[in-house]
Design a protein around this motif. Structure first.
Motif, PDB file in Angstrom:
ATOM      1  N   THR A  61      13.801   5.274   2.874  1.00 12.99           N
ATOM      2  CA  THR A  61      13.394   3.868   3.002  1.00 12.99           C
ATOM      3  C   THR A  61      11.938   3.698   2.565  1.00 12.99           C
ATOM      4  N   THR A  62      11.066   4.602   3.026  1.00 15.49           N
ATOM      5  CA  THR A  62       9.652   4.534   2.655  1.00 15.49           C
ATOM      6  C   THR A  62       9.479   4.705   1.146  1.00 15.49           C
ATOM      7  N   LEU A  63      10.161   5.673   0.571  1.00 18.15           N
ATOM      8  CA  LEU A  63      10.051   5.911  -0.872  1.00 18.15           C
ATOM      9  C   LEU A  63      10.589   4.727  -1.674  1.00 18.15           C
ATOM     10  N   THR A  64      11.651   4.122  -1.187  1.00 17.24           N
ATOM     11  CA  THR A  64      12.202   2.948  -1.868  1.00 17.24           C
ATOM     12  C   THR A  64      11.198   1.798  -1.855  1.00 17.24           C
ATOM     13  N   LYS A  65      10.570   1.572  -0.711  1.00 19.39           N
ATOM     14  CA  LYS A  65       9.554   0.516  -0.625  1.00 19.39           C
ATOM     15  C   LYS A  65       8.379   0.821  -1.552  1.00 19.39           C
ATOM     16  N   ASP A  66       7.938   2.096  -1.565  1.00 17.50           N
ATOM     17  CA  ASP A  66       6.835   2.493  -2.448  1.00 17.50           C
ATOM     18  C   ASP A  66       7.212   2.281  -3.914  1.00 17.50           C
ATOM     19  N   ARG A  67       8.425   2.663  -4.275  1.00 19.72           N
ATOM     20  CA  ARG A  67       8.893   2.489  -5.655  1.00 19.72           C
ATOM     21  C   ARG A  67       8.899   1.016  -6.036  1.00 19.72           C
ATOM     22  N   ASP A  68       9.392   0.185  -5.136  1.00 15.98           N
ATOM     23  CA  ASP A  68       9.435  -1.254  -5.416  1.00 15.98           C
ATOM     24  C   ASP A  68       8.027  -1.822  -5.573  1.00 15.98           C
ATOM     25  N   ALA A  69       7.100  -1.359  -4.739  1.00 18.43           N
ATOM     26  CA  ALA A  69       5.713  -1.838  -4.843  1.00 18.43           C
ATOM     27  C   ALA A  69       5.104  -1.405  -6.170  1.00 18.43           C
ATOM     28  N   VAL A  70       5.352  -0.169  -6.594  1.00 20.66           N
ATOM     29  CA  VAL A  70       4.830   0.319  -7.876  1.00 20.66           C
ATOM     30  C   VAL A  70       5.451  -0.461  -9.023  1.00 20.66           C
ATOM     31  N   ARG A  71       6.743  -0.718  -8.931  1.00 25.39           N
ATOM     32  CA  ARG A  71       7.420  -1.472  -9.978  1.00 25.39           C
ATOM     33  C   ARG A  71       6.791  -2.862 -10.115  1.00 25.39           C
ATOM     34  N   LEU A  72       6.536  -3.520  -9.001  1.00 20.59           N
ATOM     35  CA  LEU A  72       5.920  -4.842  -9.054  1.00 20.59           C
ATOM     36  C   LEU A  72       4.533  -4.781  -9.682  1.00 20.59           C
ATOM     37  N   ARG A  73       3.763  -3.758  -9.337  1.00 21.56           N
ATOM     38  CA  ARG A  73       2.424  -3.623  -9.915  1.00 21.56           C
ATOM     39  C   ARG A  73       2.487  -3.387 -11.415  1.00 21.56           C
ATOM     40  N   VAL A  74       3.425  -2.531 -11.843  1.00 22.01           N
ATOM     41  CA  VAL A  74       3.575  -2.255 -13.276  1.00 22.01           C
ATOM     42  C   VAL A  74       4.016  -3.520 -14.007  1.00 22.01           C
ATOM     43  N   GLU A  75       4.967  -4.234 -13.428  1.00 21.56           N
ATOM     44  CA  GLU A  75       5.419  -5.484 -14.051  1.00 21.56           C
ATOM     45  C   GLU A  75       4.269  -6.485 -14.162  1.00 21.56           C
TER      46      GLU A  75
END
Length: 85
Positions: A61-75
């Motif tokens: 769950t933590t890694l998924t949230k981190d991945r989503d946050a990174v994806r948003l930043r990259v976008e």
């Protein structure tokens, strides 16, 4: 008054049956103790595995949230780069 008499052979046969019954009871008690110990061990293992699974789920769950946050930043960065062009 009547007295029952038992022959030596009958007494020995009865004695053998009693000894067999005692052995059966002893084996059954040992088997029960072994089964109870195994159940206790399996419960402990299940409790440990449940804890491990819970920790793994929390990590996912933590890694998924981190991945989503990174994806948003990259976008967001990609959008800013597009805006510059």
């Amino acid at each position: 008054m009547t007295t029952a008499t038992i022959s030596v052979d009958e007494f020995q046969a009865l004695e053998q049956k009693v000894l067999r019954a005692v052995e059966i009871v002893k084996r059954e008690r040992e088997a029960r103790a072994k089964a109870e110990a195994e159940v206790t061990s399996l419960r402990e293992q299940l409790e440990f595995q449940t804890l491990v699974a819970t920790e793994a789920q929390t990590a996912v769950t933590t890694l998924t949230k981190d991945r989503d946050a990174v994806r948003l930043r990259v976008e967001k960065m990609l959008q800013q780069m597009d805006d510059l062009l």
